[in-house]
Write a protein that holds these residues in place. Structure first.
Motif, short mmCIF file in Angstrom:
data_model
loop_
_atom_site.label_atom_id
_atom_site.label_comp_id
_atom_site.label_asym_id
_atom_site.label_seq_id
_atom_site.Cartn_x
_atom_site.Cartn_y
_atom_site.Cartn_z
N ALA A 47 -58.69 23.38 -70.27
CA ALA A 47 -58.80 24.23 -71.74
C ALA A 47 -58.61 23.89 -73.17
O ALA A 47 -57.67 22.67 -72.77
N VAL A 48 -59.54 24.31 -73.76
CA VAL A 48 -58.94 23.54 -75.20
C VAL A 48 -58.77 24.87 -76.10
O VAL A 48 -59.04 26.13 -76.33
N GLY A 49 -58.95 24.34 -77.55
CA GLY A 49 -58.64 25.14 -78.22
C GLY A 49 -60.19 25.79 -79.12
O GLY A 49 -60.27 24.43 -79.02
N THR A 50 -60.07 26.82 -79.50
CA THR A 50 -61.37 26.67 -80.50
C THR A 50 -61.07 26.55 -81.75
O THR A 50 -62.79 26.82 -82.09
N GLN A 51 -60.47 26.95 -82.33
CA GLN A 51 -60.26 27.00 -83.61
C GLN A 51 -59.38 25.63 -84.31
O GLN A 51 -59.45 24.59 -83.75
N TRP A 52 -58.46 26.43 -85.23
CA TRP A 52 -57.18 25.47 -85.16
C TRP A 52 -56.14 25.63 -85.36
O TRP A 52 -55.13 24.84 -85.91
N GLY A 53 -56.20 25.22 -83.60
CA GLY A 53 -54.98 24.61 -83.18
C GLY A 53 -53.86 26.07 -83.10
O GLY A 53 -54.87 27.29 -84.10
N ASP A 54 -53.42 26.24 -82.27
CA ASP A 54 -52.55 27.71 -82.48
C ASP A 54 -52.32 28.76 -81.68
O ASP A 54 -52.62 29.48 -82.19
N GLU A 55 -53.98 28.39 -80.64
CA GLU A 55 -54.32 29.61 -79.72
C GLU A 55 -53.60 30.10 -78.98
O GLU A 55 -54.26 31.11 -78.72
N GLY A 56 -52.86 29.81 -78.77
CA GLY A 56 -51.89 30.24 -77.47
C GLY A 56 -52.72 29.90 -75.97
O GLY A 56 -52.13 30.05 -74.92
N LYS A 57 -52.39 28.56 -76.79
CA LYS A 57 -52.88 27.01 -75.03
C LYS A 57 -51.71 27.55 -74.44
O LYS A 57 -52.46 27.80 -73.04
N GLY A 58 -50.71 27.24 -74.75
CA GLY A 58 -49.64 27.33 -73.28
C GLY A 58 -49.72 28.06 -72.76
O GLY A 58 -49.18 27.91 -71.20
N ARG A 59 -49.77 29.54 -72.69
CA ARG A 59 -49.43 30.36 -72.02
C ARG A 59 -50.50 30.18 -71.28
O ARG A 59 -50.56 31.05 -69.37
N VAL A 60 -51.93 29.66 -71.45
CA VAL A 60 -53.23 30.14 -70.42
C VAL A 60 -52.95 28.73 -69.50
O VAL A 60 -53.19 29.31 -68.46
N VAL A 61 -52.83 27.81 -70.34
CA VAL A 61 -52.51 26.53 -68.89
C VAL A 61 -51.52 26.79 -67.92
O VAL A 61 -51.50 26.79 -67.30
N ASP A 62 -50.58 27.51 -68.49
CA ASP A 62 -48.57 27.80 -66.92
C ASP A 62 -49.96 28.86 -66.49
O ASP A 62 -49.74 28.58 -65.18
N LEU A 63 -51.39 29.74 -66.76
CA LEU A 63 -51.22 30.81 -65.94
C LEU A 63 -52.75 29.97 -65.09
O LEU A 63 -52.31 30.16 -63.71
#
Ligand code: IMP
Length: 427
Positions: free
Chosen positions: A6-22
């Motif tokens: 799971a990686v960000g496609t923009q300049w960070g802060d894409e909301g990765k934490g909650r997707v990784v949590d899922l």
């Protein structure tokens, strides 16, 4: 193929934490492979919001093993603070399930001072770093002069290396930035005392990852920052100092190239950036305030690590398509769709124009020169935060998602519609 990234496609802060949590619910191991405590991954579970900077967000799931890979730069003080925060919240952070690579570079208090002095000295050309010492630590790694986590295991040698390091940075700061000399003995002594507490966690993390993969265990890799901050492929020099694309996993964890089940590109439904650098679709004025939020809510657009207001803009489809190719993204997770509710219309950048020509081909090294070409789409009024299936969304919201996947060339498989764990649509 037990690997997911799971990686960000923009300049960070894409909301990765909650997707990784899922995604962690299905993983046996969760690993970070790049960056350090410049990252800020937020996960909300019930009444508790966890802000993680170093430890993989997967730690919240009690069944996972969590790995901090060799590609990371680790500030022991931040690591220990995070351990304490998690422990207080009742999360098991014992060395039986949390492992730090012996080859990860250590960030020291003087790396932070140096980072801040360097960026200040850049004046108008500043990068707007998080001031966490990330750049100077990676410089030491490349110069082969840094302290590694494994050094902590030999206390006497670590103490003398730490002292020499602080003394050297102090000399550098005096000469280059006219700073007062630092008390190397006191700073290094204090740092060493604290860093020693990390010892039980330090091990050969690559070996653990390889062994578990060979046994068929499922690994989820949690990228930090976003592809556009990648040291090589991002908007250099306005980037971070690590590999932030999915390709960084193999080198940054110490596993061989192998098939990956899926690469999830986390994409905010609009664009944000914290720090300086080109941003073709940036908005100012009323619309910027609307997208950023007032700062009253934890999900408003203010940096998790630094608290700085984020720059905001319309979704940049040209950059998204570039990143899908760059990271080998197989599917998208679109976050914060709920924030767009109530806007009469939306814009998506589908091409750039430069010198009287327009199209979706561009050169990232010249990003600041392009002007965005927008496609305008109708917005939707309804609050979507209660939607749990695609059919629950207004037609205009579904059209927006469809358009994103067409532009990106990758299907949208997940949509988040609010900060809570369950506010997710799986498509
Ligand atoms: P550094 O990583 O602290 O050196 O900062 C370099 C650039 O990356 C700056 O523009 C930071 O704002 C940005 N940056 C670093 N980490 C993050 C992150 O996790 N989210 C968003 N921006 C970040």
């Amino acid at each position: 193929m037990p690997i997911e990234i799971a990686v960000g496609t923009q300049w960070g802060d894409e909301g990765k934490g909650r997707v990784v949590d899922l995604l962690s619910a299905e993983a046996d191991l969760v690993a970070r492979f790049n960056g350090g405590d410049n990252a800020g991954h937020t996960v909300t579970v019930g009444q508790t919001t966890f802000k993680l900077h170093l430890i993989p967000s997967g730690i919240i799931h009690p069944h996972t093993l969590c790995l901090l890979g060799n590609g990371m730069v680790i500030n022991p003080l931040s690591f220990l603070a995070e351990l304490e925060m998690l422990e207080k919240a009742g999360v098991d952070v014992s060395p039986r399930r949390l492992f730090v690579s012996q080859a990860a570079l250590l960030i020291t208090p003087v790396h932070r001072l140096l980072d801040q002095a360097q960026d200040e000295a850049r004046g108008a050309g500043r990068l707007g770093t998080t001031g966490r010492g990330i750049g100077p630590a990676y410089v030491d790694k490349a110069a082969r002069s840094g302290l590694r986590a494994g050094d902590i295991l030999d206390e006497a040698a670590f103490r003398s290396k730490a002292q020499a390091h602080v003394a050297e940075v102090s000399r550098l700061m005096q000469v280059l930035y006219h700073k007062d000399p630092l008390d190397a003995q006191a700073i290094a002594g204090d740092f060493v005392e604290k860093a020693l507490r990390m010892a039980p966690y330090i091990t050969d993390v690559g070996a653990i990852a390889r062994k578990n993969l060979a046994a068929g265990k499922r690994l989820l890799a949690e990228g930090a920052q976003g592809a556009l901050l990648d040291l090589d492929h991002g908007t250099y020099p306005y980037v971070t100092s690590s590999c932030t694309t999915a390709t960084g996993l193999f080198g940054g964890l110490g596993i061989g190239i192998q098939a990956v089940q899926r690469v999830v590109g986390i994409t905010k439904a609009f664009q944000t950036r914290v720090g300086d650098g080109p941003f073709p679709t940036e908005l100012e004025g009323e619309m910027a305030l609307r997208l950023r939020g007032s700062g009253a809510n934890p999900w408003d657009e203010y940096g998790t690590t630094t608290g700085r207001p984020r720059r905001v803009g319309w979704l940049d489809g040209v950059l998204l398509k570039y990143v899908v190719e760059l990271s080998g993204i197989s599917e998208l997770g679109v976050t914060k769709l709920d924030i767009l509710s109530g806007l009469p219309s939306l814009k998506v950048c589908t091409a750039y124009s430069l010198d009287g020509r327009s199209g979706d081909e561009f050169n990232v090294a010249r990003l600041g020169e392009y002007r965005p070409v927008y496609e305008e789409m109708p917005g939707w009024e309804a609050d979507v935060s209660g939607a749990r299936r695609l059919q629950d969304l207004p037609a205009a919201a579904r059209r927006y998602l469809n358009r994103i996947q067409e532009i990106a060339g990758a299907p949208v498989r997940l949509v988040s519609v609010g900060p809570e764990r369950e506010q997710v649509i799986l498509a």
